[in-house]
Design a protein around this motif. Structure first.
Motif, PDB file in Angstrom:
ATOM      1  N   ASN A  50       2.536 -65.075  22.903  1.00  0.00           N
ATOM      2  CA  ASN A  50       3.872 -65.793  23.552  1.00  0.00           C
ATOM      3  C   ASN A  50       5.046 -65.406  22.628  1.00  0.00           C
ATOM      4  O   ASN A  50       4.934 -64.691  21.503  1.00  0.00           O
ATOM      5  CB  ASN A  50       3.804 -67.476  23.199  1.00  0.00           C
ATOM      6  CG  ASN A  50       2.963 -67.970  24.080  1.00  0.00           C
ATOM      7  OD1 ASN A  50       2.486 -67.537  25.381  1.00  0.00           O
ATOM      8  ND2 ASN A  50       2.291 -68.969  23.762  1.00  0.00           N
ATOM      9  N   GLY A  51       6.294 -65.537  23.154  1.00  0.00           N
ATOM     10  CA  GLY A  51       7.443 -65.328  22.713  1.00  0.00           C
ATOM     11  C   GLY A  51       8.096 -66.539  21.954  1.00  0.00           C
ATOM     12  O   GLY A  51       7.497 -67.601  21.928  1.00  0.00           O
ATOM     13  N   TYR A  52       9.239 -66.198  21.368  1.00  0.00           N
ATOM     14  CA  TYR A  52       9.833 -67.196  20.985  1.00  0.00           C
ATOM     15  C   TYR A  52      10.746 -68.239  21.913  1.00  0.00           C
ATOM     16  O   TYR A  52      10.933 -69.611  21.885  1.00  0.00           O
ATOM     17  CB  TYR A  52      11.055 -66.985  19.959  1.00  0.00           C
ATOM     18  CG  TYR A  52       9.980 -66.948  18.393  1.00  0.00           C
ATOM     19  CD1 TYR A  52       9.854 -67.764  17.595  1.00  0.00           C
ATOM     20  CD2 TYR A  52       9.832 -65.524  18.210  1.00  0.00           C
ATOM     21  CE1 TYR A  52       9.046 -67.463  16.459  1.00  0.00           C
ATOM     22  CE2 TYR A  52       9.181 -65.056  17.031  1.00  0.00           C
ATOM     23  CZ  TYR A  52       8.907 -66.296  16.017  1.00  0.00           C
ATOM     24  OH  TYR A  52       8.076 -66.195  14.814  1.00  0.00           O
ATOM     25  N   TYR A  53      11.060 -67.515  23.030  1.00  0.00           N
ATOM     26  CA  TYR A  53      11.987 -68.340  24.192  1.00  0.00           C
ATOM     27  C   TYR A  53      10.777 -68.762  25.287  1.00  0.00           C
ATOM     28  O   TYR A  53       9.636 -67.942  25.371  1.00  0.00           O
ATOM     29  CB  TYR A  53      12.680 -67.371  24.788  1.00  0.00           C
ATOM     30  CG  TYR A  53      13.826 -66.836  23.985  1.00  0.00           C
ATOM     31  CD1 TYR A  53      14.900 -68.210  23.545  1.00  0.00           C
ATOM     32  CD2 TYR A  53      14.083 -65.738  23.448  1.00  0.00           C
ATOM     33  CE1 TYR A  53      15.945 -67.707  22.606  1.00  0.00           C
ATOM     34  CE2 TYR A  53      15.093 -65.448  22.523  1.00  0.00           C
ATOM     35  CZ  TYR A  53      16.130 -66.463  22.125  1.00  0.00           C
ATOM     36  OH  TYR A  53      17.164 -66.071  21.359  1.00  0.00           O
ATOM     37  N   CYS A  54      11.043 -69.854  25.903  1.00  0.00           N
ATOM     38  CA  CYS A  54      10.357 -70.332  26.899  1.00  0.00           C
ATOM     39  C   CYS A  54      11.180 -70.547  28.265  1.00  0.00           C
ATOM     40  O   CYS A  54      12.359 -70.506  28.015  1.00  0.00           O
ATOM     41  CB  CYS A  54       9.611 -71.556  26.538  1.00  0.00           C
ATOM     42  SG  CYS A  54      10.757 -72.995  26.066  1.00  0.00           S
ATOM     43  N   ASN A  55      10.386 -70.928  29.065  1.00  0.00           N
ATOM     44  CA  ASN A  55      10.959 -70.904  30.381  1.00  0.00           C
ATOM     45  C   ASN A  55      12.176 -72.272  30.467  1.00  0.00           C
ATOM     46  O   ASN A  55      13.301 -72.021  31.237  1.00  0.00           O
ATOM     47  CB  ASN A  55      10.134 -71.715  31.457  1.00  0.00           C
ATOM     48  CG  ASN A  55       9.107 -70.552  31.916  1.00  0.00           C
ATOM     49  OD1 ASN A  55       9.477 -69.431  31.727  1.00  0.00           O
ATOM     50  ND2 ASN A  55       8.068 -70.915  32.579  1.00  0.00           N
ATOM     51  N   ALA A  56      12.282 -73.272  29.724  1.00  0.00           N
ATOM     52  CA  ALA A  56      13.114 -74.220  29.399  1.00  0.00           C
ATOM     53  C   ALA A  56      14.354 -73.676  29.073  1.00  0.00           C
ATOM     54  O   ALA A  56      15.533 -74.324  29.070  1.00  0.00           O
ATOM     55  CB  ALA A  56      12.570 -75.376  28.511  1.00  0.00           C
ATOM     56  N   ASP A  57      14.404 -72.419  28.270  1.00  0.00           N
ATOM     57  CA  ASP A  57      15.548 -71.905  27.814  1.00  0.00           C
ATOM     58  C   ASP A  57      16.517 -71.055  28.618  1.00  0.00           C
ATOM     59  O   ASP A  57      17.676 -70.825  28.249  1.00  0.00           O
ATOM     60  CB  ASP A  57      15.029 -70.634  26.809  1.00  0.00           C
ATOM     61  CG  ASP A  57      14.533 -71.546  25.646  1.00  0.00           C
ATOM     62  OD1 ASP A  57      14.825 -72.558  25.201  1.00  0.00           O
ATOM     63  OD2 ASP A  57      13.482 -71.036  25.052  1.00  0.00           O
TER      64      ASP A  57
END
Length: 199
Positions: A167-174
């Motif tokens: 995973n990355g640090y950003y997610c869909n909510a961002d």
């Protein structure tokens, strides 16, 4: 001089560090080269080269690395050396070389004028060595939005995240109206050329 070799600052490097400490031996840190390969390491593709450092690792700001010592103490007024470095940088850009190279160098970038925010894989040693975390990445995105309120912001997904390894640090909510994830397999040089700012 004898060395105990360890892989960068991996979760297992403490074992070599402990042996080095116990035997009063220097630690030799080994990492992927800056031009690593076509695919990420988690794809089981070996690196094309290694970065070897007797002092630290280039991504850890808490210790001076061999590379930093060269930049601090080396003869950077050597015109032949500077010319060679300039030619190398030019070749890297013209050949569309990057750490990972699983992209079509002719694939077009989005229309220019966007802001680029670079993601990293969660828990990567370069992030933890810098004492950063998800909040650091969220602050970076916040600053990008504040400084460029009317621009399209593209979060560049790391190749290992795109491939499903980490995973990355950003997610869909961002994501939002003007913030979108970008994972197209294009040359990073083309992507950088179209950006008005990079975070």
């Amino acid at each position: 001089n004898d060395f105990i070799g360890v892989w960068g600052q991996s979760p297992k490097s403490w074992r070599g560090e402990a042996i080095a400490s116990r035997t009063s031996t220097s630690v030799l840190r080994i990492e992927d080269a800056f031009l690593r390969s076509v695919l990420p390491g988690r794809s089981r593709e070996p690196p094309l080269g290694l970065h070897i450092d007797t002092r630290g690792v280039h991504f850890d700001p808490s210790k001076t690395s061999d590379l930093e010592m060269i930049l601090q103490e080396g003869s950077l007024d050597d015109s032949a050396l500077l010319s060679r470095a300039h030619n190398c940088a030019k070749t890297v850009k013209e050949a569309h070389l990057s750490k990972y190279n699983a992209f079509d160098p002719d694939a077009p970038a989005p229309d220019g004028g966007y802001v680029l925010v670079i993601d990293q894989t969660a828990g990567d040693a370069s992030v933890t060595a810098s004492r950063a975390d998800r909040n650091t990445f969220l602050k970076m995105l916040l600053v990008a939005r504040k400084e460029h309120p009317n621009a399209q912001i593209l979060i560049k997904t790391h190749p290992e995240t795109t491939a499903g390894y980490r995973n990355g640090y950003y997610c869909n909510a961002d994501a939002s109206d003007n913030v979108a994830f970008f994972s197209d397999q294009i040359s990073p040089h083309r992507l950088l050329d179209g950006a008005i700012a990079v975070y």
